[in-house]
Design a protein around this motif. Structure first.
Motif, PDB file in Angstrom:
ATOM      1  N   LYS A   7       0.836  -1.200   0.000  1.00 47.10           N
ATOM      2  CA  LYS A   7       0.000   0.000   0.000  1.00 47.10           C
ATOM      3  C   LYS A   7       0.870   1.249   0.000  1.00 47.10           C
ATOM      4  O   LYS A   7       0.669   2.154  -0.814  1.00 47.10           O
ATOM      5  CB  LYS A   7      -0.919  -0.002   1.218  1.00 47.10           C
ATOM      6  N   ALA A   8       1.850   1.298   0.884  1.00 47.47           N
ATOM      7  CA  ALA A   8       2.726   2.473   0.978  1.00 47.47           C
ATOM      8  C   ALA A   8       3.499   2.686  -0.323  1.00 47.47           C
ATOM      9  O   ALA A   8       3.614   3.826  -0.810  1.00 47.47           O
ATOM     10  CB  ALA A   8       3.691   2.325   2.154  1.00 47.47           C
ATOM     11  N   GLU A   9       4.012   1.611  -0.894  1.00 44.82           N
ATOM     12  CA  GLU A   9       4.794   1.701  -2.134  1.00 44.82           C
ATOM     13  C   GLU A   9       3.908   2.174  -3.286  1.00 44.82           C
ATOM     14  O   GLU A   9       4.294   3.048  -4.068  1.00 44.82           O
ATOM     15  CB  GLU A   9       5.414   0.327  -2.437  1.00 44.82           C
ATOM     16  N   LEU A  10       2.702   1.612  -3.392  1.00 50.22           N
ATOM     17  CA  LEU A  10       1.801   1.996  -4.474  1.00 50.22           C
ATOM     18  C   LEU A  10       1.366   3.450  -4.329  1.00 50.22           C
ATOM     19  O   LEU A  10       1.365   4.200  -5.310  1.00 50.22           O
ATOM     20  CB  LEU A  10       0.573   1.078  -4.504  1.00 50.22           C
ATOM     21  N   MET A  24      -2.466   3.580 -12.962  1.00 51.75           N
ATOM     22  CA  MET A  24      -2.255   2.675 -11.826  1.00 51.75           C
ATOM     23  C   MET A  24      -3.569   2.266 -11.168  1.00 51.75           C
ATOM     24  O   MET A  24      -3.567   1.601 -10.147  1.00 51.75           O
ATOM     25  CB  MET A  24      -1.332   3.335 -10.810  1.00 51.75           C
ATOM     26  N   LEU A  25      -4.684   2.638 -11.776  1.00 51.21           N
ATOM     27  CA  LEU A  25      -5.993   2.301 -11.232  1.00 51.21           C
ATOM     28  C   LEU A  25      -6.169   0.797 -11.010  1.00 51.21           C
ATOM     29  O   LEU A  25      -6.618   0.400  -9.926  1.00 51.21           O
ATOM     30  CB  LEU A  25      -7.107   2.864 -12.121  1.00 51.21           C
ATOM     31  N   SER A  30      -6.941  -3.564  -7.166  1.00 47.51           N
ATOM     32  CA  SER A  30      -6.495  -4.866  -6.664  1.00 47.51           C
ATOM     33  C   SER A  30      -6.094  -4.781  -5.194  1.00 47.51           C
ATOM     34  O   SER A  30      -6.430  -5.662  -4.397  1.00 47.51           O
ATOM     35  CB  SER A  30      -5.319  -5.362  -7.513  1.00 47.51           C
ATOM     36  N   LEU A  31      -5.389  -3.726  -4.839  1.00 43.18           N
ATOM     37  CA  LEU A  31      -4.976  -3.533  -3.453  1.00 43.18           C
ATOM     38  C   LEU A  31      -6.185  -3.380  -2.542  1.00 43.18           C
ATOM     39  O   LEU A  31      -6.245  -3.995  -1.473  1.00 43.18           O
ATOM     40  CB  LEU A  31      -4.062  -2.311  -3.323  1.00 43.18           C
ATOM     41  N   VAL A  32      -7.163  -2.581  -2.959  1.00 43.64           N
ATOM     42  CA  VAL A  32      -8.373  -2.389  -2.160  1.00 43.64           C
ATOM     43  C   VAL A  32      -9.102  -3.719  -1.986  1.00 43.64           C
ATOM     44  O   VAL A  32      -9.537  -4.058  -0.885  1.00 43.64           O
ATOM     45  CB  VAL A  32      -9.284  -1.310  -2.794  1.00 43.64           C
ATOM     46  N   SER A  33      -9.198  -4.493  -3.043  1.00 43.99           N
ATOM     47  CA  SER A  33      -9.838  -5.813  -2.956  1.00 43.99           C
ATOM     48  C   SER A  33      -9.095  -6.726  -1.996  1.00 43.99           C
ATOM     49  O   SER A  33      -9.707  -7.445  -1.202  1.00 43.99           O
ATOM     50  CB  SER A  33      -9.895  -6.470  -4.337  1.00 43.99           C
ATOM     51  N   GLU A  34      -7.777  -6.695  -2.067  1.00 46.16           N
ATOM     52  CA  GLU A  34      -6.955  -7.515  -1.171  1.00 46.16           C
ATOM     53  C   GLU A  34      -7.146  -7.091   0.283  1.00 46.16           C
ATOM     54  O   GLU A  34      -7.286  -7.933   1.172  1.00 46.16           O
ATOM     55  CB  GLU A  34      -5.490  -7.429  -1.572  1.00 46.16           C
ATOM     56  N   LEU A  35      -7.152  -5.790   0.532  1.00 48.28           N
ATOM     57  CA  LEU A  35      -7.367  -5.290   1.890  1.00 48.28           C
ATOM     58  C   LEU A  35      -8.730  -5.730   2.413  1.00 48.28           C
ATOM     59  O   LEU A  35      -8.856  -6.206   3.545  1.00 48.28           O
ATOM     60  CB  LEU A  35      -7.257  -3.762   1.924  1.00 48.28           C
ATOM     61  N   TYR A  48     -11.166   7.906  -1.461  1.00 47.09           N
ATOM     62  CA  TYR A  48     -11.141   9.147  -2.229  1.00 47.09           C
ATOM     63  C   TYR A  48     -10.141   9.039  -3.389  1.00 47.09           C
ATOM     64  O   TYR A  48     -10.454   9.430  -4.515  1.00 47.09           O
ATOM     65  CB  TYR A  48     -10.782  10.323  -1.309  1.00 47.09           C
ATOM     66  N   MET A  49      -8.963   8.481  -3.124  1.00 46.42           N
ATOM     67  CA  MET A  49      -7.967   8.333  -4.178  1.00 46.42           C
ATOM     68  C   MET A  49      -8.482   7.385  -5.264  1.00 46.42           C
ATOM     69  O   MET A  49      -8.298   7.641  -6.458  1.00 46.42           O
ATOM     70  CB  MET A  49      -6.637   7.824  -3.630  1.00 46.42           C
ATOM     71  N   LEU A  50      -9.141   6.319  -4.861  1.00 47.42           N
ATOM     72  CA  LEU A  50      -9.707   5.381  -5.821  1.00 47.42           C
ATOM     73  C   LEU A  50     -10.723   6.092  -6.711  1.00 47.42           C
ATOM     74  O   LEU A  50     -10.690   5.949  -7.939  1.00 47.42           O
ATOM     75  CB  LEU A  50     -10.353   4.204  -5.083  1.00 47.42           C
ATOM     76  N   ALA A  51     -11.598   6.880  -6.116  1.00 48.48           N
ATOM     77  CA  ALA A  51     -12.599   7.620  -6.888  1.00 48.48           C
ATOM     78  C   ALA A  51     -11.936   8.628  -7.830  1.00 48.48           C
ATOM     79  O   ALA A  51     -12.364   8.778  -8.988  1.00 48.48           O
ATOM     80  CB  ALA A  51     -13.570   8.328  -5.948  1.00 48.48           C
ATOM     81  N   GLU A  52     -10.894   9.302  -7.358  1.00 47.05           N
ATOM     82  CA  GLU A  52     -10.170  10.266  -8.206  1.00 47.05           C
ATOM     83  C   GLU A  52      -9.550   9.580  -9.414  1.00 47.05           C
ATOM     84  O   GLU A  52      -9.651  10.074 -10.530  1.00 47.05           O
ATOM     85  CB  GLU A  52      -9.054  10.948  -7.411  1.00 47.05           C
TER      86      GLU A  52
END
Length: 67
Positions: A7-10, A24-25, A30-35, A48-52
């Motif tokens: 997460k931090a790296e992405l 990078m969407l 994928s990261l959100v799904s994994e979390l 918010y970043m995902l929506a942006e």
């Protein structure tokens, strides 16, 4: 790599990417799904970043749409 390290790296790469960060969407989705699959709560900042990025990707697709 630990999920929080990923997460931090992405997020660092997204912040450094400038106008092309919408590319990078898929990684962010994928990261959100994994979390979520690990039972983690998704922070408001991450949502918010995902929506942006979704909006930016949609705009980029529209810019490339033939007239």
């Amino acid at each position: 790599m630990d999920i929080y390290e990923k997460k931090a790296e992405l997020l660092a790469r997204i912040n450094a990417a400038g106008e092309e960060r919408h590319e990078m969407l898929p990684e962010l989705q994928s990261l959100v799904s994994e979390l979520e699959s690990h039972g983690n709560t998704i922070s408001a900042n991450l949502k918010y970043m995902l929506a942006e990025l979704e909006d930016e990707a949609r705009e980029a697709d529209m810019d490339n749409f033939p007239v």
